[in-house]
Design a protein around this motif. Structure first.
Motif, mmCIF file in Angstrom:
data_model
loop_
_atom_site.group_PDB
_atom_site.id
_atom_site.type_symbol
_atom_site.label_atom_id
_atom_site.label_comp_id
_atom_site.label_asym_id
_atom_site.label_seq_id
_atom_site.Cartn_x
_atom_site.Cartn_y
_atom_site.Cartn_z
ATOM 1 N N GLU A 188 29.143 4.666 69.108
ATOM 2 C CA GLU A 188 29.974 3.225 68.972
ATOM 3 C C GLU A 188 30.782 3.145 70.119
ATOM 4 O OE1 GLU A 188 34.071 2.162 66.608
ATOM 5 O OE2 GLU A 188 32.551 2.886 65.348
ATOM 6 N N SER A 243 24.753 -2.582 65.314
ATOM 7 C CA SER A 243 25.354 -3.667 64.931
ATOM 8 C C SER A 243 26.183 -4.212 65.897
ATOM 9 C CB SER A 243 26.604 -3.550 63.582
ATOM 10 O OG SER A 243 25.809 -2.956 62.638
ATOM 11 N N VAL A 250 31.031 -9.244 63.036
ATOM 12 C CA VAL A 250 29.683 -8.747 63.467
ATOM 13 C C VAL A 250 28.497 -10.083 63.422
ATOM 14 C CG1 VAL A 250 27.854 -7.729 62.212
ATOM 15 C CG2 VAL A 250 30.180 -6.699 61.828
ATOM 16 N N LYS A 358 39.097 0.544 55.233
ATOM 17 C CA LYS A 358 37.805 0.829 55.907
ATOM 18 C C LYS A 358 36.783 0.605 55.069
ATOM 19 C CE LYS A 358 39.833 4.376 58.943
ATOM 20 N NZ LYS A 358 39.798 5.894 59.223
ATOM 21 N N SER A 359 35.584 0.810 55.479
ATOM 22 C CA SER A 359 34.212 0.499 54.894
ATOM 23 C C SER A 359 33.670 2.004 54.408
ATOM 24 C CB SER A 359 33.202 -0.384 55.698
ATOM 25 O OG SER A 359 32.941 0.413 56.770
ATOM 26 N N ARG A 404 32.275 -7.612 54.474
ATOM 27 C CA ARG A 404 30.776 -7.572 54.750
ATOM 28 C C ARG A 404 30.463 -5.933 54.934
ATOM 29 N NH1 ARG A 404 30.882 -12.431 59.253
ATOM 30 N NH2 ARG A 404 30.764 -14.084 58.016
ATOM 31 N N ASP A 405 31.276 -5.270 55.914
ATOM 32 C CA ASP A 405 31.002 -3.885 55.981
ATOM 33 C C ASP A 405 30.986 -3.037 54.867
ATOM 34 O OD1 ASP A 405 31.037 -4.633 58.850
ATOM 35 O OD2 ASP A 405 33.281 -3.959 59.043
ATOM 36 N N ARG A 406 31.669 -3.485 54.068
ATOM 37 C CA ARG A 406 31.988 -2.652 52.727
ATOM 38 C C ARG A 406 30.406 -2.760 51.810
ATOM 39 N NH1 ARG A 406 38.032 -2.599 50.436
ATOM 40 N NH2 ARG A 406 38.924 -1.319 51.684
ATOM 41 N N ASN A 408 27.590 -3.624 53.057
ATOM 42 C CA ASN A 408 26.558 -3.217 54.022
ATOM 43 C C ASN A 408 26.482 -1.766 53.879
ATOM 44 O OD1 ASN A 408 25.301 -5.387 55.048
ATOM 45 N ND2 ASN A 408 27.014 -5.595 56.662
ATOM 46 N N ALA A 409 27.876 -1.017 53.612
ATOM 47 C CA ALA A 409 27.743 0.391 53.361
ATOM 48 C C ALA A 409 27.131 0.898 51.886
ATOM 49 C CB ALA A 409 29.209 0.945 53.649
#
Length: 454
Positions: A188, A243, A250, A358-359, A404-406, A408-409
């Motif tokens: 990252e 990403s 994103v 957090k995701s 969106r992140d969640r 995608n997880a």
């Protein structure tokens, strides 16, 4: 009919003439064992980059070598030199045709490979005071296998084609943060809301390759060879997802199947270590006719009188009652709440939990996600869209990114459980679709599944 008989006679006559000529002449039989050190340079065939979501797409570039500075996650900068090349050894048994200098060879080939490939970012950003525009990786592996060669010689030079089947064993992947080994890893590089996040998964320990090769040889026995080979892998080495984030948003998620496809230019130094040469004389053999033995007269046996069989009384058999076999009871089908879902109607996925703000999925979510994965694999024609929602707490733009992140997880977890990525799309709504007020309200923090195709 006459024409057919004439052609058959001519073909038979020529075959007899050439056969007699071949048997009446001598020829030299050559057999040798060769060891050939080799070195090669080349370039990676770029992997295809697919844009999963967003509008920013990276690009895999043609690259043969890289020399420059690489920035690691902790901000340290090191000078690296990477290039695509190999060092190896071929050992093979070679034999010459009966009446020409052309040869066949079969043997074993092994080599250490180093491949470098580059992913160019859709936009540049600053990290630890350095401008980042691309990421470079270096893959190291050993390949070994069998090869078959056909060589056409003319005096002291010739050309050859070679086909190899090799098994490549991965040792490690050198990323900007150091050797990654054979486990899934993540890098990252995000600072002040700008950067990229890269994940590698489905890493294979070994890959089978088919390698056609064409080359030129100088020297009848020992000498030098130049060749070009294409390494075609039969499967991907690993999968990578990157990403790209700009201003905490994103911009795009790219997925790439990393393979070991590469074009190599090789130099080989064949050295003959064992050689056997002998002259064979073929003389026509004279066959003497074998004496013909007169057949002995056969004795005629008189037939014996047949005995009439005695009639036996049929045995009395007891009638047995048929045994009725109990039919196995059908196993009950386990019903699922997703069976009753209506197309294009959102259905809340129960028991899906994330870490606060957090995701990252909590382990308590895995049981329900496993049920969803099993249901999708049992219904292979179903396609879904995952929609993420948050509560109206804090900044709306951050809530949109979090939603969106969640989802995608959740999507990544279902893919790891064997669901095809083409069947799952995602959409994040943030705090724009609340189902209860006032905030905070637990029902607003949810992931919904929408069946788009049955």
């Amino acid at each position: 009919m006459k024409t057919f008989n004439l052609n058959l006679f001519i073909i038979s006559f020529l075959w007899v003439v050439f056969s007699m000529d071949a048997r009446s002449q001598n020829y030299t039989r050559e057999r040798d064992f060769v060891i050939a050190p080799m070195v090669g340079i080349g370039g990676i065939v770029p992997s295809k980059v697919a844009l999963v979501s967003g509008t920013a797409a990276a690009r895999a570039a043609w690259i043969a070598s890289y020399r420059g500075e690489l920035v690691s996650k902790d901000g340290t900068v090191q000078q690296h030199t990477y290039y695509t090349g190999l060092w190896g050894l071929e050992t093979y048994y070679r034999w010459k045709d009966r009446r020409s200098s052309n040869r066949w060879s079969v043997g074993l080939s092994t080599a250490w490979h180093q491949h470098v490939f580059k992913l160019e970012h859709p936009f540049s950003f600053s990290y630890k005071g350095y401008d980042i525009s691309a990421t470079v990786w270096n893959v190291n592996y050993v390949r070994t296998g069998l090869m078959l060669r056909r060589t056409w010689m003319k005096e002291w030079a010739g050309t050859y084609i070679q086909l190899g089947g090799y098994y490549s064993t991965l040792f490690y992947d050198q990323s900007p943060s150091g050797p990654q080994g054979l486990k899934a890893w993540e890098d990252e590089f995000i600072e002040q809301g700008n950067g990229d996040r890269t994940k590698a998964y489905n890493i294979q320990k070994g890959v089978i390759q088919v390698v056609p090769e064409i080359g030129m040889q100088y020297g009848k026995n020992s000498g030098i060879e130049f060749s070009i080979a294409y390494y075609h892998p039969l499967q991907n080495l690993f999968q990578m997802e990157t990403s790209f984030v700009k201003l905490n948003q994103v911009m795009g998620v790219n997925r790439m199947d990393v393979s070991l496809g590469v074009v190599m230019a090789n130099i080989k130094l064949p050295i003959t270590v064992m050689k056997r040469r002998e002259t064979v004389t073929s003389e026509p053999k004279v066959y003497e006719p074998k004496p013909v033995k007169e057949p002995k007269p056969k004795k005629i046996k008189e037939p014996k009188p047949k005995k009439e069989p005695k009639l036996k009384e049929p045995k009395k058999t007891k009638l047995e009652k048929p045994v009725e076999k109990a039919e196995p009871e059908p196993k009950p089908l386990v019903p699922s709440r997703y069976d009753e879902a209506v197309v294009n109607q959102p259905l809340v996925m129960e028991n899906i939990y994330f870490e606060l703000t957090k995701s990252d999925l909590l382990e308590s979510s895995y049981k329900e996600l496993d049920r969803v994965a099993d249901w999708l694999k049992a219904n292979s024609s179903v396609e879904i869209r995952l929609e993420g929602h948050t509560d109206k707490i804090g900044d709306s733009e951050k809530n949109l990114i979090l939603s969106r992140d969640r989802v995608n997880a959740v999507r990544e977890y279902l893919i790891r459980r064997g669901v095809s990525s083409a069947r799952i799309t995602t959409k994040g709504y943030g705090d724009t679709r609340l189902v209860c007020k006032p905030s905070p309200c637990e029902k607003n923090r949810r992931v919904e599944m929408v069946i788009t195709k049955r």
